[in-house]
Design an enzyme around this catalytic site. Structure first.
Site, short mmCIF file in Angstrom:
data_model
loop_
_atom_site.label_atom_id
_atom_site.label_comp_id
_atom_site.label_asym_id
_atom_site.label_seq_id
_atom_site.Cartn_x
_atom_site.Cartn_y
_atom_site.Cartn_z
N GLY A 79 31.44 37.38 93.14
CA GLY A 79 32.78 36.99 93.17
C GLY A 79 33.69 38.38 93.70
N ARG A 143 26.44 35.09 97.28
CA ARG A 143 25.71 35.34 95.97
C ARG A 143 24.12 35.13 96.12
NH1 ARG A 143 28.91 35.52 91.30
NH2 ARG A 143 31.00 34.41 91.82
N LYS A 200 31.69 46.12 89.97
CA LYS A 200 32.67 45.04 90.13
C LYS A 200 32.66 44.02 89.16
CE LYS A 200 31.85 41.68 91.75
NZ LYS A 200 31.14 40.37 92.09
N ASP A 203 35.67 39.98 85.63
CA ASP A 203 35.34 39.52 84.05
C ASP A 203 35.39 40.70 83.22
OD1 ASP A 203 35.07 36.96 85.64
OD2 ASP A 203 33.02 36.60 84.98
#
Ligand code: FBP
Length: 549
Positions: A79, A143, A200, A203
């Site tokens: 993300g 991803r 990174k 969240d």
């Protein structure tokens, strides 16, 4: 070239601040050798070449240092998170500071571009376009999970063709786990390529003593807090809506907690607390309904509720259901091709009685969302589950019952929001701009020191950036064994909200007051120019974790 706004033009010339240790040539000081956070024997066996490496800290170099050109490859994985472009510009400036003939290659659209040999050379003209900007659009992200030796071998072909000495993977816990596996493979096969990770994720769940925060968390939470503050001001002006605000953070509630500390809402659910106290959805609903009713007695038929998107996975009954569903779906490839109705009956027939009962008790839409495709790392796509609507509907029903019992006198109108994608590509705050640039510049120094299987680590982050400490932490140090796709796998341990940690304790000491009274704060937009106390402040979470009372 896209047309730039006045702010973007001014921002392009911002020079991110580096820790003083990185101001010139560096030398790596080796610390103690390390071990994994858990399951030491298993992890050691799986990573014979990269387990137990020492911590590294950079200091100014007074002796001679290798200044050969370095060709580097970089991948953005997972993300988006504000500051990714600054990691890349830090890498670029870092290798150029070592030798101006160094070259940087960016693999396109995530790990997939590495395997499929899709890349561009990142020249100074390209880098200058993206300095201090949000987004990952410089090379795109993806991803694709890097896990098979065929992928590693295929990727090695292009690394060799471009004479690349090291690959830098910018990603979250899953992508950095893959970086560790790749580093181990290349080292144990003498492939001659180093692998370095960069932490990174908005969240905030990739952190530990050596990685104080993942980049992007600071900016994303500031963006969400700005809009939550705006909603609160609207809500305190009209006094007629309850706003249910779901926030990204699929496996941990750091984002919700940080936004609560910044905005002082009436209610904020912390998933980790829900799990620790074995709360049911019904318990949460009753608790919020009580607060709605109490506020209504004062005529305050309005409020804000923050909900972490991963909540559903922390409710013990749901957690057990999802865990069984993960194994069931992993073992039945034909599931994806079944009709909706067949999928539902298949799931109900295969689950244990208890989990089947939980599944049946859910609104059909939510139950179905739990059976949708996992992401390539096996995670449920919680951003697709509308918990904010589920909760407000259940609270509405509970309030209707309370009204009949004479326990509620108000009017309940709910509005819903989901803040996630809005914050992931914002222009980085000064904190993230500096932190990311330092992470990239530091990663270049790790490569020059010959390190592999390390994550770029920049610490001491609540101090002015000149005092930040730069170095590297072996990725295996952060690993433990967890069940994924039905099998035990080595993975980086996720950092959940600590219920005995200072950020949560601060929140817990205030929440009763915030629930009943209207104590909103309005943080306003991120400021890039102005006094340091307005522009350079780190997140509340970092502040309380490190310094704050
Ligand atoms: P990363 O862990 O890769 O940084 O991504 C986190 C996240 O932003 C979550 O908060 C969210 O649930 C998820 O990505 C959404 O994924 P996608 O971008 O694939 O829709």
């Amino acid at each position: 070239m896209t047309k730039k706004s006045a702010l973007q033009k001014a921002r392009a010339s911002y020079q991110p601040k580096l820790p003083s240790a990185l101001w010139g040539p560096v030398m790596a000081i080796e610390g103690a050798s390390t071990q994994s956070v858990a399951n030491q024997d298993e992890i050691k066996k799986l990573f014979p070449a990269t387990y137990g490496l020492p911590l590294l800290t950079f200091e100014k170099n007074t002796g001679t240092k290798s200044t050969s050109p370095i060709n580097l490859g970089v991948i953005l994985s997972g993300g988006q998170a504000p500051g990714g472009h600054n990691v890349i510009s830090g890498l670029f400036d870092g290798i150029k500071s070592i030798n101006k003939d160094s070259r940087l290659y960016g693999f396109l659209m995530g790990p997939g571009g590495f395997v499929d040999h899709q890349y561009i050379e990142l020249t100074s003209a390209i880098i200058d376009e993206y300095r201090n900007t949000g987004g990952f659009d410089i090379i795109g992200s993806g991803r694709t999970k890097l896990e098979k030796t065929e992928q590693f071998d295929k990727g090695l072909e292009i690394l060799k063709e471009l004479n690349i000495k090291a690959l830098v993977i910018i990603g979250g816990d899953d992508s950095n786990t893959n970086a560790a596996v790749l580093a181990e493979y290349y080292k144990s096969t003498n492939a001659g390529v180093q692998v370095i990770g960069c932490p990174k994720t908005i969240d905030g769940d990739l952190k530990n003593d050596m990685i104080e925060t993942s980049f992007g968390f600071d900016t994303a939470t500031k963006v969400y807090s700005e809009v939550i503050g705006n909603i609160q001001r609207d809500c305190n002006s009209a006094k007629k809506y309850w706003h249910f605000i779901k926030l990204m953070g699929r496996s941990a509630s750091h984002i919700a907690l940080e936004c609560a500390l910044q905005t002082q809402p009436n209610y904020c659910i912390i998933s980790e607390e829900v799990e620790a106290n074995a709360l049911t959805l019904g318990d949460i609903v009753n608790d919020i309904a009580e607060i709605v009713a109490k506020r209504a007695t004062k005529g305050d038929n309005f409020g804000t509720v923050l909900i972490p998107e991963g909540l559903i996975e922390f409710i013990p009954a749901m957690k057990a259901l999802i865990s069984e569903l993960n194994d069931l779906l992993a073992a039945n490839e034909s599931f994806a091709t079944m009709s909706k109705e067949d999928q539902r009956s298949f799931v109900i027939s295969k689950l244990t009685k208890e989990n089947a009962d939980t599944f049946i008790s859910l609104p059909e839409g939510v139950a179905r969302q739990l059976t949708l495709d996992r992401d390539p790392h096996g995670n449920v796509q919680v951003s697709l589950i509308e918990t904010e609507k589920l909760l407000s509907e259940m609270i509405g029903n509970r309030l209707a019952e309370m009204k009949k019992e004479g326990k509620y006198v108000g009017k309940f109108s709910a509005l819903h929001h989901f803040f996630g994608y809005e914050g992931r590509c914002a222009d980085p705050s000064n904190f993230d701009a500096d932190y990311c640039y330092a992470l990239g510049y530091n990663a270049a120094q790790l490569v020059n020191s010959g390190a592999t299987g390390y994550m770029s680590s920049v610490r001491n982050l609540t101090k002015p950036s000149v005092q930040w400490i730069a170095g590297g932490v072996p990725i295996t140090m952060m690993m433990n064994m967890e069940r994924r796709h039905g099998e035990m796998k080595p993975v980086i341990q996720k950092a959940l909200v600590k219920l005995d940690g200072k950020p949560f304790m601060k929140f817990a000491s205030k929440r009763k007051e915030w629930a009943l009274n209207t104590c909103y704060t309005y943080p306003g937009p991120i400021q890039y120019f102005g006094p340091a106390e307005v522009c350079d402040q780190p997140s509340r979470t970092l502040y309380y974790e490190q310094d704050g009372k």
